[in-house]
Design a protein around this motif. Structure first.
Motif, PDB file in Angstrom:
ATOM      1  N   ASP A  13      16.415 -30.801  17.744  1.00 21.54           N
ATOM      2  CA  ASP A  13      16.553 -31.046  16.306  1.00 21.54           C
ATOM      3  C   ASP A  13      15.257 -31.511  15.643  1.00 21.54           C
ATOM      4  N   GLU A  14      14.140 -31.047  16.141  1.00 25.12           N
ATOM      5  CA  GLU A  14      12.841 -31.455  15.585  1.00 25.12           C
ATOM      6  C   GLU A  14      12.511 -30.710  14.295  1.00 25.12           C
ATOM      7  N   GLY A  15      13.319 -29.693  13.972  1.00 20.85           N
ATOM      8  CA  GLY A  15      13.048 -28.897  12.765  1.00 20.85           C
ATOM      9  C   GLY A  15      12.526 -27.508  13.120  1.00 20.85           C
ATOM     10  N   LYS A  16      12.890 -27.017  14.306  1.00 18.81           N
ATOM     11  CA  LYS A  16      12.381 -25.719  14.785  1.00 18.81           C
ATOM     12  C   LYS A  16      12.767 -24.583  13.835  1.00 18.81           C
ATOM     13  N   GLY A  17      14.052 -24.581  13.407  1.00 15.43           N
ATOM     14  CA  GLY A  17      14.526 -23.505  12.535  1.00 15.43           C
ATOM     15  C   GLY A  17      13.686 -23.408  11.278  1.00 15.43           C
ATOM     16  N   LYS A  18      13.423 -24.553  10.642  1.00 14.01           N
ATOM     17  CA  LYS A  18      12.636 -24.562   9.408  1.00 14.01           C
ATOM     18  C   LYS A  18      11.247 -23.975   9.642  1.00 14.01           C
ATOM     19  N   ILE A  19      10.580 -24.427  10.697  1.00 15.02           N
ATOM     20  CA  ILE A  19       9.186 -24.003  10.899  1.00 15.02           C
ATOM     21  C   ILE A  19       9.114 -22.535  11.352  1.00 15.02           C
ATOM     22  N   ALA A  39      22.605 -24.874  20.264  1.00 19.65           N
ATOM     23  CA  ALA A  39      21.546 -25.042  19.274  1.00 19.65           C
ATOM     24  C   ALA A  39      22.118 -24.963  17.865  1.00 19.65           C
ATOM     25  N   GLY A  40      21.521 -25.694  16.965  1.00 20.77           N
ATOM     26  CA  GLY A  40      21.835 -25.592  15.541  1.00 20.77           C
ATOM     27  C   GLY A  40      20.517 -25.670  14.808  1.00 20.77           C
ATOM     28  N   HIS A  41      20.040 -24.541  14.295  1.00 22.57           N
ATOM     29  CA  HIS A  41      18.722 -24.486  13.652  1.00 22.57           C
ATOM     30  C   HIS A  41      18.905 -24.297  12.144  1.00 22.57           C
ATOM     31  N   THR A  42      18.422 -25.283  11.400  1.00 24.09           N
ATOM     32  CA  THR A  42      18.647 -25.292   9.955  1.00 24.09           C
ATOM     33  C   THR A  42      17.435 -24.776   9.191  1.00 24.09           C
ATOM     34  N   LEU A  43      17.711 -23.932   8.201  1.00 23.96           N
ATOM     35  CA  LEU A  43      16.661 -23.396   7.328  1.00 23.96           C
ATOM     36  C   LEU A  43      17.074 -23.689   5.892  1.00 23.96           C
ATOM     37  N   GLU A  44      16.116 -23.983   5.054  1.00 26.59           N
ATOM     38  CA  GLU A  44      16.432 -24.200   3.638  1.00 26.59           C
ATOM     39  C   GLU A  44      15.445 -23.466   2.758  1.00 26.59           C
ATOM     40  N   PHE A  45      15.972 -22.680   1.837  1.00 28.95           N
ATOM     41  CA  PHE A  45      15.125 -22.042   0.819  1.00 28.95           C
ATOM     42  C   PHE A  45      16.005 -21.647  -0.363  1.00 28.95           C
ATOM     43  N   GLY A 304      24.347 -34.127  13.648  1.00 27.62           N
ATOM     44  CA  GLY A 304      24.125 -32.868  14.360  1.00 27.62           C
ATOM     45  C   GLY A 304      24.492 -31.626  13.560  1.00 27.62           C
ATOM     46  N   ALA A 305      23.626 -30.580  13.639  1.00 27.12           N
ATOM     47  CA  ALA A 305      23.878 -29.321  12.928  1.00 27.12           C
ATOM     48  C   ALA A 305      24.955 -28.489  13.625  1.00 27.12           C
ATOM     49  N   THR A 306      25.249 -28.783  14.895  1.00 27.49           N
ATOM     50  CA  THR A 306      26.254 -28.013  15.631  1.00 27.49           C
ATOM     51  C   THR A 306      27.574 -28.772  15.715  1.00 27.49           C
ATOM     52  N   PRO A 310      26.812 -38.203  14.731  1.00 25.80           N
ATOM     53  CA  PRO A 310      25.635 -38.957  14.289  1.00 25.80           C
ATOM     54  C   PRO A 310      24.577 -38.943  15.386  1.00 25.80           C
ATOM     55  N   ARG A 311      23.324 -38.718  14.992  1.00 22.60           N
ATOM     56  CA  ARG A 311      22.255 -38.722  15.990  1.00 22.60           C
ATOM     57  C   ARG A 311      21.783 -40.158  16.216  1.00 22.60           C
ATOM     58  N   ARG A 312      21.463 -40.480  17.441  1.00 26.17           N
ATOM     59  CA  ARG A 312      20.871 -41.778  17.759  1.00 26.17           C
ATOM     60  C   ARG A 312      19.417 -41.742  17.260  1.00 26.17           C
ATOM     61  N   THR A 336       7.235 -33.266  11.841  1.00 28.38           N
ATOM     62  CA  THR A 336       8.267 -33.011  10.831  1.00 28.38           C
ATOM     63  C   THR A 336       8.884 -34.332  10.387  1.00 28.38           C
ATOM     64  N   LYS A 337       9.542 -34.274   9.263  1.00 32.58           N
ATOM     65  CA  LYS A 337      10.332 -35.389   8.727  1.00 32.58           C
ATOM     66  C   LYS A 337       9.514 -36.653   8.481  1.00 32.58           C
ATOM     67  N   SER A 338       8.214 -36.484   8.219  1.00 32.17           N
ATOM     68  CA  SER A 338       7.394 -37.659   7.906  1.00 32.17           C
ATOM     69  C   SER A 338       7.915 -38.326   6.630  1.00 32.17           C
ATOM     70  N   VAL A 417       2.089 -30.504   8.687  1.00 26.70           N
ATOM     71  CA  VAL A 417       2.870 -31.689   8.322  1.00 26.70           C
ATOM     72  C   VAL A 417       4.033 -31.194   7.461  1.00 26.70           C
ATOM     73  N   SER A 418       5.253 -31.438   7.938  1.00 23.72           N
ATOM     74  CA  SER A 418       6.427 -31.030   7.178  1.00 23.72           C
ATOM     75  C   SER A 418       6.904 -32.244   6.379  1.00 23.72           C
ATOM     76  N   VAL A 419       7.088 -32.051   5.063  1.00 24.39           N
ATOM     77  CA  VAL A 419       7.413 -33.195   4.202  1.00 24.39           C
ATOM     78  C   VAL A 419       8.774 -33.054   3.525  1.00 24.39           C
ATOM     79  N   GLY A 420       9.605 -32.168   4.048  1.00 24.78           N
ATOM     80  CA  GLY A 420      10.942 -31.986   3.497  1.00 24.78           C
ATOM     81  C   GLY A 420      11.588 -30.779   4.151  1.00 24.78           C
ATOM     82  N   PRO A 421      12.909 -30.597   3.962  1.00 25.01           N
ATOM     83  CA  PRO A 421      13.605 -29.512   4.665  1.00 25.01           C
ATOM     84  C   PRO A 421      13.317 -28.114   4.122  1.00 25.01           C
ATOM     85  N   ASP A 422      12.813 -28.014   2.911  1.00 24.58           N
ATOM     86  CA  ASP A 422      12.620 -26.688   2.318  1.00 24.58           C
ATOM     87  C   ASP A 422      11.377 -25.991   2.882  1.00 24.58           C
TER      88      ASP A 422
HETATM   89  P1  GDP Z   1      16.271 -27.713  14.958  1.00 26.95           P
HETATM   90  O1  GDP Z   1      17.448 -27.715  15.863  1.00 26.95           O
HETATM   91  O2  GDP Z   1      15.023 -28.137  15.649  1.00 26.95           O
HETATM   92  O3  GDP Z   1      16.090 -26.418  14.205  1.00 26.95           O
HETATM   93  O4  GDP Z   1      16.551 -28.843  13.857  1.00 26.95           O
HETATM   94  P2  GDP Z   1      17.943 -29.080  13.072  1.00 26.95           P
HETATM   95  O5  GDP Z   1      18.103 -28.024  12.063  1.00 26.95           O
HETATM   96  O6  GDP Z   1      19.056 -29.314  14.016  1.00 26.95           O
HETATM   97  O7  GDP Z   1      17.653 -30.492  12.431  1.00 26.95           O
HETATM   98  C1  GDP Z   1      16.565 -30.729  11.611  1.00 26.95           C
HETATM   99  C2  GDP Z   1      17.086 -31.204  10.226  1.00 26.95           C
HETATM  100  O8  GDP Z   1      16.014 -31.739   9.479  1.00 26.95           O
HETATM  101  C3  GDP Z   1      17.637 -30.084   9.378  1.00 26.95           C
HETATM  102  O9  GDP Z   1      18.662 -30.584   8.558  1.00 26.95           O
HETATM  103  C4  GDP Z   1      16.430 -29.642   8.547  1.00 26.95           C
HETATM  104  O10 GDP Z   1      16.817 -29.053   7.314  1.00 26.95           O
HETATM  105  C5  GDP Z   1      15.771 -30.960   8.323  1.00 26.95           C
HETATM  106  N1  GDP Z   1      14.298 -30.935   8.208  1.00 26.95           N
HETATM  107  C6  GDP Z   1      13.387 -30.136   8.824  1.00 26.95           C
HETATM  108  N2  GDP Z   1      12.134 -30.525   8.520  1.00 26.95           N
HETATM  109  C7  GDP Z   1      12.258 -31.577   7.687  1.00 26.95           C
HETATM  110  C8  GDP Z   1      11.317 -32.441   7.033  1.00 26.95           C
HETATM  111  O11 GDP Z   1      10.102 -32.325   7.174  1.00 26.95           O
HETATM  112  N3  GDP Z   1      11.838 -33.441   6.264  1.00 26.95           N
HETATM  113  C9  GDP Z   1      13.182 -33.629   6.105  1.00 26.95           C
HETATM  114  N4  GDP Z   1      13.586 -34.637   5.340  1.00 26.95           N
HETATM  115  N5  GDP Z   1      14.086 -32.844   6.697  1.00 26.95           N
HETATM  116  C10 GDP Z   1      13.628 -31.839   7.482  1.00 26.95           C
END
Ligand code: GDP
Ligand code: IMO
Ligand code: MG
Length: 430
Positions: A13-19, A39-45, A304-306, A310-312, A336-338, A417-422
């Motif tokens: 859940d490090e943000g792989k889907g987004k990147i 796996a649950g990979h989240t993308l936002e756009f 968790g996306a899957t 709640p994540r620890r 990510t998620k700075s 540096v990722s600064v948000g989910p989009d």
């Molecule tokens: P993955 O399994 O590695 O693809 O990650 P997940 O999708 O399970 O969890 C990452 C969560 O953080 C998702 O809800 C993303 O939309 C979100 N996310 C990704 N990058 C960032 C970021 O830089 N900042 C914030 N606030 N959210 C992010």
């Protein structure tokens, strides 16, 4: 061309889907090499959020091919649901999606066995996603699994029924209460019916000899990005065993999970959150059980996306990060998620562990031992919102100090540096 790799350096859940989605325009093929619908990979756009479980995160770009490699395991029903969601979002997934005939199938009874084994473990539960991952990989290694290619054979039903019967015998031997067993709220029979029907969707896809497909594409000059699932700390060999998943989540998994020779691996992008999270059980040296952990969960939406669990949450663990970098030969770090740390006065970073009277600056085999205690160094927070920042020069100095500290400790550059989910909330430093 070489195969670049993008994978997680923590517990997933490090943000792989987004990147991966951000990187996709630079690549011809995005390929998953291991894991399954755990796996649950989240993308936002465009203000919309999409979650993928089996399908590579390049699927939203019309000109990119997406490959599900032989190392992945597929639940046809979950896969079909993903396909339907894509259609609902006006994406045509069939055109650019290729699936290995050698990928193994997750049968309904694999999900049954996941529940059986977890129940049997009692207090030592893994905290599995219960998607059938462990039992499916077990059958693969036991040379008795069912593969995607098998669904094209006449004797598939016979093979399926034999496995089904064999799995039921195991469940009975464990005295498992089969009458009250449900999968996603459905009775076993109900689930099995829709699972069997979903095989038609899988059959209608481009089923290929993926090792030939990808090597031919590479020979013809295609660029490939391999998309990891889970994270290095969940690797079957090097993770916090036994609290791990059942595949090699590290870079070596790319070779076995796609049929790629080691010399074809190019850049390795290692993702880490500015802090740490973990879903499920197992050791987590920097876990916070206090209000600060609660704040991280709230501000990071750490669920968790899957599974929605709640994540620890806890602070960044540098010995674990350095270990992951070593195992993967990481060439570029991605933080990510700075932005989740925007409101924190002080940020702590674990630089080493105390183990009894011993100091350890590496990730030891004794990770499961409660005696292992993190040693922290404090870093000043930046106390300003970074979610709208577009350029490195606009990032607060205290965040840059944090990043430089991580670079100095790990000896690897932080390239993004990722600064948000989009998609757009991404700052490139190269
Ligand atoms: P993955 O399994 O590695 O693809 O990650 P997940 O999708 O399970 O969890 C990452 C969560 O953080 C998702 O809800 C993303 O939309 C979100 N996310 C990704 N990058 C960032 C970021 O830089 N900042 C914030 N606030 N959210 C992010
Ligand atoms: P992505 O790709 C976070 C965890 C589970 C459990 C352990 C074993 O979204 O980063 P399994 O279902 O594989 O038997 O579960 O691994 N786990 C994950 N945690 N992200 C994931 O994937 C995970 N996939 C499995 O919570 O602790
Ligand atoms: Mg995830």
């Amino acid at each position: 061309m070489k195969v670049d790799v993008l994978l997680g350096l923590q517990w997933g859940d490090e943000g792989k889907g987004k990147i991966v989605d951000v990187f996709t325009p630079k690549y011809d093929i995005i390929a998953r090499f291991q894991g399954g619908p755990n796996a649950g990979h989240t993308l936002e756009f465009n203000g919309q959020k999409h979650v993928l479980h089996t399908i590579p995160s390049g699927i939203f770009h019309a000109h990119t091919k997406n490959l599900i490699g032989n190392g992945v395991i597929i639940d046809p029903y979950i896969f079909e649901q993903e396909i339907e969601k894509l259609y609902a979002n006006n994406i045509e997934p069939k055109k650019n999606l290729y699936i290995s005939k050698k990928a193994h199938l997750i049968l309904p009874t694999h999900r049954l066995l996941d529940a059986v084994y977890e129940q049997d473990k009692g207090g030592e539960k893994i905290g599995s996603t219960l998607k059938g991952i462990g039992p499916t990989y077990t059958d693969k290694v036991n040379r008795s699994g069912v593969r995607v290619g098998d669904i094209l054979n006449e004797n598939f039903k016979l093979k399926y029924n034999q496995k089904r019967e064999n799995h039921f015998q195991i469940a009975k031997a464990y005295n498992f209460d089969l009458n009250n067993f449900k999968i996603d709220g459905k009775s076993f029979e109900e689930y099995e019916k829709i699972w069997l029907a979903s095989l038609d969707t899988l059959k209608s896809m481009k089923l290929v000899d993926s090792e030939h497909f990808i090597n031919t594409e590479l020979k013809n000059g295609a660029s490939v990005l391999a998309e990891g699932a889970q994270g290095t700390m969940l690797d079957i060999d090097f993770g916090s065993y036994p609290f791990v998943t059942s595949s090699n989540t590290i870079v070596s998994g790319v070779c076995s999970g796609l049929g790629i020779a080691p010399q074809k691996i190019g850049r390795v992008f290692g993702l880490f959150k500015a802090y740490c999270t973990r879903v499920g059980n197992g050791p987590f040296p920097t876990e916070l059980h206090d209000q600060v952990g609660e704040e991280l969960r709230k501000s990071g939406h750490e669920f968790g996306a899957t599974t929605g669990r709640p994540r620890r949450c806890g602070w960044l663990d540098l010995p674990a990060l350095k270990y992951a970098i070593m195992l993967n030969g990481v060439t570029d770090l991605i933080i990510t998620k700075s932005d989740v740390l925007d409101d924190f006065e002080t940020i702590q970073v674990c630089t080493e562990y105390n183990y009894g009277s011993q100091k350890m600056d590496y990730f030891p085999n004794e990770i499961n031992d409660a005696k292992l205690e993190p040693v922290y160094q404090a870093v000043k927070g930046w106390k300003t919102s970074i979610v709208k920042v577009k350029k490195e020069e606009e990032l607060p100095e205290n965040l840059m100090d944090y990043i430089r500290f991580i670079e100095q400790q790990t000896e690897v550059p932080v390239s993004i540096v990722s600064v948000g989910p989009d998609r757009n909330q991404t700052i490139f430093r190269f």
